[in-house]
Structure formats: structure tokens, C-alpha cells
Motif scaffolding. Structure first.
Motif, PDB file in Angstrom:
ATOM      1  N   ALA A  20      -7.307 -14.000 -12.865  1.00 31.55           N
ATOM      2  CA  ALA A  20      -8.349 -14.705 -12.111  1.00 31.55           C
ATOM      3  C   ALA A  20      -8.281 -16.208 -12.401  1.00 31.55           C
ATOM      4  CB  ALA A  20      -9.727 -14.146 -12.460  1.00 31.55           C
ATOM      5  N   ALA A  21      -8.085 -16.554 -13.672  1.00 31.10           N
ATOM      6  CA  ALA A  21      -7.978 -17.969 -14.051  1.00 31.10           C
ATOM      7  C   ALA A  21      -6.748 -18.604 -13.402  1.00 31.10           C
ATOM      8  CB  ALA A  21      -7.913 -18.097 -15.572  1.00 31.10           C
ATOM      9  N   ARG A  22      -5.673 -17.833 -13.306  1.00 32.15           N
ATOM     10  CA  ARG A  22      -4.452 -18.315 -12.647  1.00 32.15           C
ATOM     11  C   ARG A  22      -4.680 -18.578 -11.162  1.00 32.15           C
ATOM     12  NH1 ARG A  22       0.443 -16.784 -15.116  1.00 32.15           N
ATOM     13  NH2 ARG A  22       0.328 -17.498 -17.251  1.00 32.15           N
ATOM     14  N   LEU A  23      -5.452 -17.686 -10.530  1.00 33.57           N
ATOM     15  CA  LEU A  23      -5.750 -17.872  -9.100  1.00 33.57           C
ATOM     16  C   LEU A  23      -6.492 -19.190  -8.901  1.00 33.57           C
ATOM     17  CD1 LEU A  23      -7.124 -14.415  -7.828  1.00 33.57           C
ATOM     18  CD2 LEU A  23      -4.798 -15.281  -7.742  1.00 33.57           C
ATOM     19  N   GLU A  24      -7.494 -19.403  -9.757  1.00 38.44           N
ATOM     20  CA  GLU A  24      -8.314 -20.609  -9.643  1.00 38.44           C
ATOM     21  C   GLU A  24      -7.457 -21.854  -9.830  1.00 38.44           C
ATOM     22  OE1 GLU A  24     -11.830 -20.566 -12.046  1.00 38.44           O
ATOM     23  OE2 GLU A  24     -12.468 -22.531 -11.300  1.00 38.44           O
ATOM     24  N   GLU A  25      -6.626 -21.804 -10.846  1.00 41.59           N
ATOM     25  CA  GLU A  25      -5.741 -22.934 -11.160  1.00 41.59           C
ATOM     26  C   GLU A  25      -4.801 -23.225  -9.977  1.00 41.59           C
ATOM     27  OE1 GLU A  25      -2.282 -23.513 -14.518  1.00 41.59           O
ATOM     28  OE2 GLU A  25      -3.655 -21.855 -14.720  1.00 41.59           O
ATOM     29  N   HIS A  26      -4.286 -22.161  -9.383  1.00 34.16           N
ATOM     30  CA  HIS A  26      -3.339 -22.323  -8.278  1.00 34.16           C
ATOM     31  C   HIS A  26      -4.041 -22.923  -7.053  1.00 34.16           C
ATOM     32  CE1 HIS A  26       0.430 -20.307  -6.257  1.00 34.16           C
ATOM     33  NE2 HIS A  26       0.354 -21.607  -6.026  1.00 34.16           N
ATOM     34  N   VAL A  27      -5.252 -22.437  -6.770  1.00 35.67           N
ATOM     35  CA  VAL A  27      -6.001 -22.983  -5.625  1.00 35.67           C
ATOM     36  C   VAL A  27      -6.296 -24.467  -5.860  1.00 35.67           C
ATOM     37  CG1 VAL A  27      -8.248 -22.908  -4.438  1.00 35.67           C
ATOM     38  CG2 VAL A  27      -7.017 -20.775  -4.894  1.00 35.67           C
ATOM     39  N   LYS A  28      -6.654 -24.809  -7.105  1.00 35.47           N
ATOM     40  CA  LYS A  28      -7.038 -26.185  -7.423  1.00 35.47           C
ATOM     41  C   LYS A  28      -5.857 -27.150  -7.396  1.00 35.47           C
ATOM     42  CE  LYS A  28     -11.414 -25.384  -9.651  1.00 35.47           C
ATOM     43  NZ  LYS A  28     -12.160 -25.104 -10.886  1.00 35.47           N
ATOM     44  N   ASP A  29      -4.667 -26.599  -7.341  1.00 34.39           N
ATOM     45  CA  ASP A  29      -3.463 -27.400  -7.242  1.00 34.39           C
ATOM     46  C   ASP A  29      -3.312 -28.011  -5.846  1.00 34.39           C
ATOM     47  OD1 ASP A  29      -1.719 -27.905  -9.266  1.00 34.39           O
ATOM     48  OD2 ASP A  29      -0.098 -26.705  -8.379  1.00 34.39           O
ATOM     49  N   TYR A  30      -4.096 -27.522  -4.905  1.00 36.30           N
ATOM     50  CA  TYR A  30      -4.000 -27.981  -3.515  1.00 36.30           C
ATOM     51  C   TYR A  30      -5.262 -28.724  -3.121  1.00 36.30           C
ATOM     52  CZ  TYR A  30       0.189 -25.212  -3.010  1.00 36.30           C
ATOM     53  OH  TYR A  30       1.449 -24.727  -3.155  1.00 36.30           O
ATOM     54  N   ASP A  31      -5.149 -29.424  -1.998  1.00 33.12           N
ATOM     55  CA  ASP A  31      -6.278 -30.169  -1.473  1.00 33.12           C
ATOM     56  C   ASP A  31      -7.181 -29.194  -0.685  1.00 33.12           C
ATOM     57  OD1 ASP A  31      -7.930 -32.142  -0.682  1.00 33.12           O
ATOM     58  OD2 ASP A  31      -6.585 -32.966   0.847  1.00 33.12           O
ATOM     59  N   ILE A  32      -7.928 -28.406  -1.427  1.00 35.91           N
ATOM     60  CA  ILE A  32      -8.804 -27.391  -0.814  1.00 35.91           C
ATOM     61  C   ILE A  32     -10.231 -27.693  -1.250  1.00 35.91           C
ATOM     62  CG2 ILE A  32      -9.402 -24.917  -0.835  1.00 35.91           C
ATOM     63  CD1 ILE A  32      -6.376 -24.362  -1.435  1.00 35.91           C
ATOM     64  N   ASP A  33     -11.178 -27.750  -0.295  1.00 34.22           N
ATOM     65  CA  ASP A  33     -12.588 -27.945  -0.660  1.00 34.22           C
ATOM     66  C   ASP A  33     -13.142 -26.641  -1.199  1.00 34.22           C
ATOM     67  OD1 ASP A  33     -12.859 -30.549  -0.001  1.00 34.22           O
ATOM     68  OD2 ASP A  33     -13.613 -30.193   2.026  1.00 34.22           O
ATOM     69  N   ILE A  34     -13.578 -26.678  -2.455  1.00 31.47           N
ATOM     70  CA  ILE A  34     -14.126 -25.456  -3.048  1.00 31.47           C
ATOM     71  C   ILE A  34     -15.643 -25.542  -3.007  1.00 31.47           C
ATOM     72  CG2 ILE A  34     -14.220 -24.044  -5.147  1.00 31.47           C
ATOM     73  CD1 ILE A  34     -11.425 -25.195  -5.808  1.00 31.47           C
ATOM     74  N   ILE A  35     -16.256 -24.628  -2.269  1.00 29.42           N
ATOM     75  CA  ILE A  35     -17.709 -24.631  -2.118  1.00 29.42           C
ATOM     76  C   ILE A  35     -18.230 -23.527  -3.029  1.00 29.42           C
ATOM     77  CG2 ILE A  35     -19.581 -24.395  -0.410  1.00 29.42           C
ATOM     78  CD1 ILE A  35     -16.639 -25.075   1.362  1.00 29.42           C
ATOM     79  N   GLN A  36     -18.757 -23.917  -4.194  1.00 26.70           N
ATOM     80  CA  GLN A  36     -19.022 -22.959  -5.275  1.00 26.70           C
ATOM     81  C   GLN A  36     -20.294 -23.327  -6.016  1.00 26.70           C
ATOM     82  OE1 GLN A  36     -16.001 -23.000  -8.330  1.00 26.70           O
ATOM     83  NE2 GLN A  36     -16.328 -20.872  -8.866  1.00 26.70           N
ATOM     84  N   PRO A  37     -21.103 -22.417  -6.471  1.00 31.67           N
ATOM     85  CA  PRO A  37     -21.018 -20.969  -6.319  1.00 31.67           C
ATOM     86  C   PRO A  37     -21.941 -20.506  -5.202  1.00 31.67           C
ATOM     87  CG  PRO A  37     -22.589 -21.501  -8.043  1.00 31.67           C
ATOM     88  CD  PRO A  37     -22.242 -22.789  -7.335  1.00 31.67           C
ATOM     89  N   TYR A  38     -21.381 -20.145  -4.087  1.00 29.44           N
ATOM     90  CA  TYR A  38     -22.211 -19.743  -2.948  1.00 29.44           C
ATOM     91  C   TYR A  38     -21.699 -18.471  -2.294  1.00 29.44           C
ATOM     92  CZ  TYR A  38     -24.234 -24.332  -3.470  1.00 29.44           C
ATOM     93  OH  TYR A  38     -24.859 -25.421  -3.990  1.00 29.44           O
ATOM     94  N   ARG A  39     -22.609 -17.812  -1.601  1.00 27.85           N
ATOM     95  CA  ARG A  39     -22.266 -16.645  -0.798  1.00 27.85           C
ATOM     96  C   ARG A  39     -22.613 -16.949   0.650  1.00 27.85           C
ATOM     97  NH1 ARG A  39     -22.025 -11.547  -3.305  1.00 27.85           N
ATOM     98  NH2 ARG A  39     -22.864 -10.577  -1.426  1.00 27.85           N
ATOM     99  N   ALA A  40     -21.814 -16.403   1.554  1.00 27.69           N
ATOM    100  CA  ALA A  40     -22.109 -16.549   2.983  1.00 27.69           C
ATOM    101  C   ALA A  40     -23.117 -15.486   3.369  1.00 27.69           C
ATOM    102  CB  ALA A  40     -20.826 -16.368   3.777  1.00 27.69           C
ATOM    103  N   LYS A  41     -24.045 -15.839   4.277  1.00 24.07           N
ATOM    104  CA  LYS A  41     -24.979 -14.780   4.688  1.00 24.07           C
ATOM    105  C   LYS A  41     -24.986 -14.529   6.200  1.00 24.07           C
ATOM    106  CE  LYS A  41     -29.410 -17.051   5.410  1.00 24.07           C
ATOM    107  NZ  LYS A  41     -30.702 -17.394   4.809  1.00 24.07           N
ATOM    108  N   ARG A  42     -24.318 -15.412   6.994  1.00 26.42           N
ATOM    109  CA  ARG A  42     -24.328 -15.193   8.434  1.00 26.42           C
ATOM    110  C   ARG A  42     -23.147 -15.902   9.066  1.00 26.42           C
ATOM    111  NH1 ARG A  42     -26.425 -17.747  12.763  1.00 26.42           N
ATOM    112  NH2 ARG A  42     -26.917 -19.500  11.416  1.00 26.42           N
TER     113      ARG A  42
END
Ligand code: FAD
Length: 302
Positions: free
Chosen positions: A59-81
Motif C-alpha cells: 500500500a505504501a508503495r502504491l502511494e509512493e508511485h502515485v505521488k511520483d506523478y503530477d496527480i491531484d490527490i484529494i484526501q481523505p474523502y469519499r464520493a457520495k454521488r
């Protein structure tokens, strides 16, 4: 607006976000916690190319890999609709609304829990949910499978080849699995089937030592000595929030085509929340990649 907005930060979502970002398009990901179900997984031995790892490590590796890119991380939230207007709108539980040209839903699933004493306490200490994952940990041991539907009977057959003895417990008077699976099950000499029984508790201190069940017709309480208990009473997709929007099957799984596309143009889905036949890390990551490429293809055509 985003070009691609991914909902869910498990293996499918992480893979989708990375594949999208690598196309140079504006990518966001709504994450509660990176990792999803693998955070609850102890040992992982079937993530090909990595002989052995642990859930929280991956899981930590996934996070690290995502953070290696220009990706907006919207955290900690859940979608409801989700709502399809000119763009696709995703409302979060805090009321904020995000807009995107395409959305990839990867909200995963959760194992249905039995809800008896001992289950939560002994999770990963003999209480297991995934025979493909944890079966080999019970080589030459005694295990029980709870649930006599297709997944329970398949698990029992699978485990019978590894464990010393398997007891299958079904609440109803009959098994619900397909006849061909039942035939195979009854042909195995290290399997006992108990029908019309209710599991009352899973017992043990440090690890599972057994379980207590009641025979429903006689009311008699009995005990089994065990090293492991596999609970197979269903996998519930986290798709309740899509009620009335994205098309789902009778199990609540999102129906996708070979591009990961749903019935709503621009809305894609991947991983355990979909009607994919099998639910595994490597499969979820593959379908996340497929959905991202599908979304990219959609963007260049529209
Ligand atoms: P998930 O991992 O379920 O991730 C989905 C994420 O989305 C979660 O973080 C969830 O909280 C989040 N989410 C849910 N709803 C919303 C919402 N409305 N808004 C935003 N986010 C939301 N597979 C293997 O291949 N090998 C193994 O050894 C293995 N062992 C396992 C052991 C256990 C105990 C369990 C439970 C599963 C195991 N699996 C294993 C299966 C594997 O974990 C799953 O197939 C995989 O995690 C699915 O990935 P996913 O991204 O589709 O979903």
C-alpha cells in the motif's frame, strides 16, 4: 475540470491514476486511504514478480508511485454521488463537487462479515476471507469454510488440496452451490459438510483454535478444533452510492465492457467494484490500466 478523475485509492485506482497521468492529461484521485483491501492483508505471495510482501508495505508503495506523478490527490474523502451533466460531477461527503470529463470508479469491495464473537479479534490470526491468498498458509492443517454457496464450495474444494481436513458449514438445510461443484465436493474424502448449522463464535486467544456451532434442528451446541476459518458469505461491492446512476448487476457490481466503460459515456470502472470474474490485486491493477486507457481513448474521440 479534470480530464480523468479516479475514485478510490486501492490497487485499481492507483493503477488507473498512474496510467492516466502518464498520458499527460489532468488527473485527480479521490482517496480515503491508499491501499484499499490490501491494508487488511498480511502476506501477499501472488503479486507476480514480487515473491513475498505484506499488504501495508505494498500500500505504501502504491502511494509512493502515485505521488511520483503530477496527480491531484484529494484526501481523505469519499464520493457520495455521481451526476452526468455536460461534465461528470462527483459530490464528496463533505459537500464539495469535483468536475471531470471522465471518471474511473474503483471503490472496491468488502467481504461480508459473519458478525460473531472472535471474528474481528482473530482476523489474520486464522480468520481469513480469501482462499487464493491465504490457503497455502494452512498446509496440512484443519480448516473450516463458512458458507455453502458457489464461493464457499469452491473454497472448500480448493482448500481440500492443501489442508489436512476441511469442514464446510452451511446455515440452510441445503447447499446453494451449483450441482457440479457439490458433486466434486462430496467426492473428496477429507471434507465434511455440515448443513443447517449456525456458527456461534470463533474461538482462540492468540490464534484460531476452533469454533462453536449449533445444530439448528436439535438446538445442540458443538465445537470443532481448527487452525483456520474461511468466511465465504459474499463480497459486497462499494457501489451503494451509485444507486440510480451507473448500471449494476444484481450483486451490485458495476457492469463494464472490455474497455472498462459503463453505461454512462465517460464513466469507467475497474477492480473489485465491477463484474470482473475474479477479484485479485493483479487483476484489479490490470483493469485499472484498461479503464485509464479506455478513458484516454474516449477523450481523444470526444
Ligand atoms: P479495494 O482494494 O477495495 O480499494 C477500494 C478503495 O476505495 C478502498 O480504499 C475504499 O475505502 C475506497 N472507497 C470505497 N468507497 C469509496 C467512495 N465512495 N469514495 C472514495 N473511496 C471509496 N488479492 C491478491 O491478489 N492477493 C492476496 O494475497 C490477497 N489477499 C487478500 C486478503 C484479504 C484479507 C482481503 C480482504 C483481500 C485480499 N486480496 C488479495 C484481494 C485484493 O485485496 C483485492 O482484489 C484488491 O484490493 C482490489 O482492489 P480495488 O482497488 O479494486 O479495491
Amino acid at each position: 475540470p479534470f480530464d480523468v478523475l479516479v475514485i478510490g485509492g486501492g490497487p485499481a485506482g492507483a493503477s488507473a491514476a498512474i496510467y492516466a497521468a502518464r498520458k499527460g492529461i489532468r488527473t485527480g484521485i479521490v482517496v480515503e486511504r491508499f491501499g484499499g483491501q490490501i491494508l487488511d492483508t498480511l502476506t501477499i505471495e501472488n503479486f507476480i514478480g514480487v515473491k513475498q510482501t505484506e499488504g501495508p508495505k505494498l500500500a505504501a508503495r502504491l502511494e509512493e508511485h502515485v505521488k511520483d506523478y503530477d496527480i491531484d490527490i484529494i484526501q481523505p474523502y469519499r464520493a457520495k454521488r455521481l451526476e452526468k451533466k455536460e461534465l461528470i460531477e462527483i459530490e464528496l461527503e463533505n459537500g464539495a463537487v469535483l468536475k471531470s470529463k471522465t471518471v474511473i470508479i474503483s471503490t472496491g469491495a468488502r467481504w461480508r462479515e459473519l458478525g460473531v464473537p472472535g471474528e474481528a479479534e482473530l482476523k489474520n490470526k486464522g480468520v481469513a476471507y480469501c482462499p487464493h491468498c491465504d490457503g497455502p498458509l494452512f498446509e496440512n492443517k484443519d480448516v473450516a469454510v463458512i458458507g455453502g454457496g458457489n464461493s464457499g464450495v469452491e473454497a472448500a474444494i480448493d482448500l481440500a488440496g492443501i489442508a489436512r481436513h476441511v469442514t464446510l458449514l452451511e446455515f440452510l438445510p441445503e447447499l446453494k452451490a451449483d450441482a457440479i461443484l457439490q458433486e466434486r465436493l462430496y467426492s473428496l474424502d477429507n471434507v465434511t459438510v455440515l448443513k443447517n448449522v449456525e456458527t456461534k463464535s470463533i474461538n482462540g486467544t492468540e490464534r484460531v483454535q476452533g469454533l462453536t456451532y449449533v445444530e439448528r434442528d436439535s438446538g445442540e451446541e458443538k465445537e470443532l478444533k481448527l487452525d483456520g476459518v474461511f468466511i465465504q458469505i459474499g463480497l459486497v461491492p462499494n457501489t451503494e452510492w451509485l444507486e440510480g446512476t451507473v448500471e449494476r448487476n444484481r450483486f451490485g457490481e458495476i457492469i463494464v465492457d472490455k474497455y472498462g466503460a459503463t453505461n454512462i459515456p465517460g464513466v469507467f470502472a475497474a477492480g473489485d467494484c465491477t463484474d470482473a470474474a475474479y477479484k485479485q490485486i493483479i487483476i484489479s491493477m490490470g483493469s485499472g490500466a484498461t479503464a485509464a486507457l479506455g478513458a484516454f481513448d474516449y477523450l481523444i474521440r470526444n
